[in-house]
Design an enzyme around this catalytic site. Structure first.
Site, PDB file in Angstrom:
ATOM      1  N   LYS A 116      14.217  14.283  -3.412  1.00 33.65           N
ATOM      2  CA  LYS A 116      13.704  13.159  -4.199  1.00 33.65           C
ATOM      3  C   LYS A 116      14.254  13.127  -5.628  1.00 33.65           C
ATOM      4  O   LYS A 116      14.517  12.050  -6.170  1.00 33.65           O
ATOM      5  CB  LYS A 116      12.174  13.210  -4.226  1.00 33.65           C
ATOM      6  CG  LYS A 116      11.506  13.124  -2.859  1.00 33.65           C
ATOM      7  CD  LYS A 116      11.701  11.772  -2.213  1.00 33.65           C
ATOM      8  CE  LYS A 116      11.055  11.720  -0.840  1.00 33.65           C
ATOM      9  NZ  LYS A 116       9.606  11.879  -0.836  1.00 33.65           N
ATOM     10  N   HIS A 208       4.227  -1.906  -1.665  1.00 28.75           N
ATOM     11  CA  HIS A 208       5.349  -1.098  -1.177  1.00 28.75           C
ATOM     12  C   HIS A 208       6.381  -2.061  -0.604  1.00 28.75           C
ATOM     13  O   HIS A 208       6.164  -2.667   0.445  1.00 28.75           O
ATOM     14  CB  HIS A 208       4.860  -0.126  -0.100  1.00 28.75           C
ATOM     15  CG  HIS A 208       5.909   0.846   0.352  1.00 28.75           C
ATOM     16  ND1 HIS A 208       5.658   2.185   0.536  1.00 28.75           N
ATOM     17  CD2 HIS A 208       7.220   0.689   0.659  1.00 28.75           C
ATOM     18  CE1 HIS A 208       6.751   2.797   0.935  1.00 28.75           C
ATOM     19  NE2 HIS A 208       7.717   1.904   1.025  1.00 28.75           N
ATOM     20  N   HIS A 235      -0.598   7.096   3.504  1.00 38.77           N
ATOM     21  CA  HIS A 235       0.837   6.937   3.249  1.00 38.77           C
ATOM     22  C   HIS A 235       1.644   6.660   4.519  1.00 38.77           C
ATOM     23  O   HIS A 235       2.872   6.723   4.492  1.00 38.77           O
ATOM     24  CB  HIS A 235       1.404   8.157   2.514  1.00 38.77           C
ATOM     25  CG  HIS A 235       0.696   8.474   1.240  1.00 38.77           C
ATOM     26  ND1 HIS A 235       0.852   7.730   0.087  1.00 38.77           N
ATOM     27  CD2 HIS A 235      -0.206   9.448   0.933  1.00 38.77           C
ATOM     28  CE1 HIS A 235       0.100   8.233  -0.877  1.00 38.77           C
ATOM     29  NE2 HIS A 235      -0.559   9.265  -0.386  1.00 38.77           N
ATOM     30  N   GLU A 275      13.428   2.093  -0.915  1.00 34.74           N
ATOM     31  CA  GLU A 275      12.001   1.791  -1.033  1.00 34.74           C
ATOM     32  C   GLU A 275      11.566   1.764  -2.491  1.00 34.74           C
ATOM     33  O   GLU A 275      11.989   2.590  -3.303  1.00 34.74           O
ATOM     34  CB  GLU A 275      11.190   2.811  -0.233  1.00 34.74           C
ATOM     35  CG  GLU A 275      11.630   2.889   1.227  1.00 34.74           C
ATOM     36  CD  GLU A 275      10.564   3.447   2.136  1.00 34.74           C
ATOM     37  OE1 GLU A 275       9.449   3.733   1.664  1.00 34.74           O
ATOM     38  OE2 GLU A 275      10.842   3.587   3.347  1.00 34.74           O
ATOM     39  N   ARG A 291      18.509   5.977   7.461  1.00 34.98           N
ATOM     40  CA  ARG A 291      18.399   5.797   8.911  1.00 34.98           C
ATOM     41  C   ARG A 291      17.834   4.421   9.204  1.00 34.98           C
ATOM     42  O   ARG A 291      17.481   3.664   8.292  1.00 34.98           O
ATOM     43  CB  ARG A 291      17.462   6.854   9.500  1.00 34.98           C
ATOM     44  CG  ARG A 291      16.079   6.864   8.817  1.00 34.98           C
ATOM     45  CD  ARG A 291      15.070   7.688   9.548  1.00 34.98           C
ATOM     46  NE  ARG A 291      13.852   7.896   8.765  1.00 34.98           N
ATOM     47  CZ  ARG A 291      12.884   7.021   8.625  1.00 34.98           C
ATOM     48  NH1 ARG A 291      12.985   5.832   9.198  1.00 34.98           N
ATOM     49  NH2 ARG A 291      11.809   7.299   7.912  1.00 34.98           N
TER      50      ARG A 291
END
Length: 448
Positions: A116, A208, A235, A275, A291
């Site tokens: 991340k 999101h 989540h 995202e 992916r």
């Protein structure tokens, strides 16, 4: 073009890839565990190979077994689907060492986006907007307090190797920071073998939003709009729709161009999803999935493209079949994830399917590997199907979803179908007025 592709996955996504291959005239190989010997993807493929016992760690997550299956069958390429080995850079390198093509991005891009902190630094350098936070990993509580004081509370502590909400804790103030920090590190160590965490500003009511990108690996890339995946539980996404109800055409064009430019610059190959959290007109990068996404069918519906076909074309060295100017949105699409789970606790509910009837009609697609008499094994994810609807606008898509849910029959196990039928009665859902916290609060209110 490949003569034969091995699908290193199971369930509905394995069927999805098999169907694309069949339309392209490509032979397919299914791999399976002992528990999946009678699975639909095994029945549908041209060939099948058992690669291990029931636990996924001994079968679907075993790179050596997958490569051995390729060598036995002569498969020239592997499509990983999603989950399992789809974002395993070491597996991609192993395939390359055996002269087998991975249908997806290069190992280096999977590694970059799999961490991340590295992903955030990379995206920031490419001009992608990011959430304010620490410049890298945070090693101790005192450093965490300094970062939190700079960006302001509330903050969220996240595992650098995280996913699925694990190793993720919110601190509303300095008093709660120490407990949240230590808990996040402990969870990260247990879940990923890596205790490293970083800190970001915690947004209050974000949506999101994810941008679908596609690159040819040679410096050309496009975006295929956004998906709103804000309806989540712990989540985990529950419902996805495209285009996002809160995103304007101008915002879509702006953030889409930024994302396409970023993946073009790194010469990314194949499908990827960038995202974001979205609040008050601003996008904040959170991660990139290298992916195909579970929710890719809603993008396919509104753009009229086959993303799996494009993955195969690019991996074989051919060109994408479209450019940015060829892509335009037509209508609205919604996907709901049908899980074998018992409500209200969402407890996994494996078992035998006594009767299965898929809905049909205009604008309805059901991606599932179920059939009458099939026994859902207890060893894998509880996702057993995805219901996707497409309409001229959002209201028509909602009406079709309501109708299709009424037609869908899955008898023998509990499922999440009743949840979606209840959600469709809520004014906030009907109006597209929700954030990433909406579903958790709704579930709390309807617990009894």
């Amino acid at each position: 073009m490949f003569d034969k592709i091995l699908i290193a996955n199971r369930g509905e996504i394995a069927l999805r890839v098999i169907r694309a291959c069949r339309e392209m005239g490509i032979q397919t190989v299914a791999v399976h565990s002992v528990a999946d010997a009678d699975a639909m993807h095994v029945r549908m493929a041209d060939e099948s190979v058992c690669i291990g016992p029931n636990p996924s760690s001994d079968s679907y997550l075993n790179p050596a077994a997958v490569i051995a299956a390729c060598e036995i069958t002569g498969a020239q390429a592997v499509h990983p689907g999603y989950g399992f080995l789809s974002e395993n850079a070491n597996f991609v390198q192993m395939l390359e060492d055996h002269d087998i093509t991975f249908i997806g991005p290069r190992a280096e891009h999977i590694r970059i986006m799999g961490d991340k902190i590295t992903a955030k630094d990379t995206m920031k350098a490419l001009g992608v907007p990011c959430v304010p936070g620490s410049e890298g990993g945070v090693d101790d509580v005192e450093e965490a307090k300094r970062v939190a004081a700079e960006i302001g509370y509330p903050v969220i502590i996240k595992a650098t190797a995280g996913g699925g909400g694990r190793g993720m804790k919110v601190a509303q103030n300095e008093k709660g920071l120490e407990v949240a920090f230590r808990t996040a590190r402990s969870e990260a160590k247990a879940a990923f073998g890596n205790p490293d965490v970083y800190i970001e500003k915690y947004l209050q009511k974000p949506r999101h939003i994810e941008i679908q990108v596609f690159g040819d690996g040679k410096g050309r890339a496009v975006h295929l709009g956004e998906r709103d995946c804000s309806l989540q539980r712990r989540h985990q996404k529950v419902l996805e729709e495209a285009p996002g109800p809160a995103i304007s055409p101008e915002e879509r064009a702006r953030i889409g161009a930024i994302c396409a430019d970023a993946v073009a610059k790194i010469q990314y190959a194949g499908a990827g999803t960038i995202e974001f959290l979205y609040e008050d007109g601003e996008f904040y990068f959170i991660e990139m999935n290298t992916r195909l996404q579970v929710e890719h069918p809603v993008t396919e519906a509104i753009f009229g493209v086959d993303l799996v076909r494009q993955q195969i074309l690019v991996a074989s060295g051919q060109e994408m079949e479209f450019q940015q100017e060829d892509l335009s949105i037509r209508g609205h699409a919604i996907e709901v994830r049908i899980n074998a789970e018992k409500l209200p606790g969402f407890t996994p509910c494996p078992g035998r399917i006594n009767q299965y009837h898929a809905p049909g009609g205009l604008g309805v697609r059901m991606d599932s590997a179920l059939y009458d008499g099939y026994s859902i094994p207890p060893y894998y994810d509880s996702l057993i199907g995805k219901l996707i609807v497409h309409g001229r606008d959002r209201d028509e898509a909602l009406a079709r979803l309501n109708r299709a849910l009424g037609e869908l029959i899955i008898d023998g196990v509990d499922t999440t179908i009743p949840l979606f039928r209840a959600l469709l009665q809520e004014p906030d859902i009907q109006q597209g007025n929700y954030s990433i916290h909406w579903l958790e609060r709704w579930l709390e209110q309807h617990a009894n």
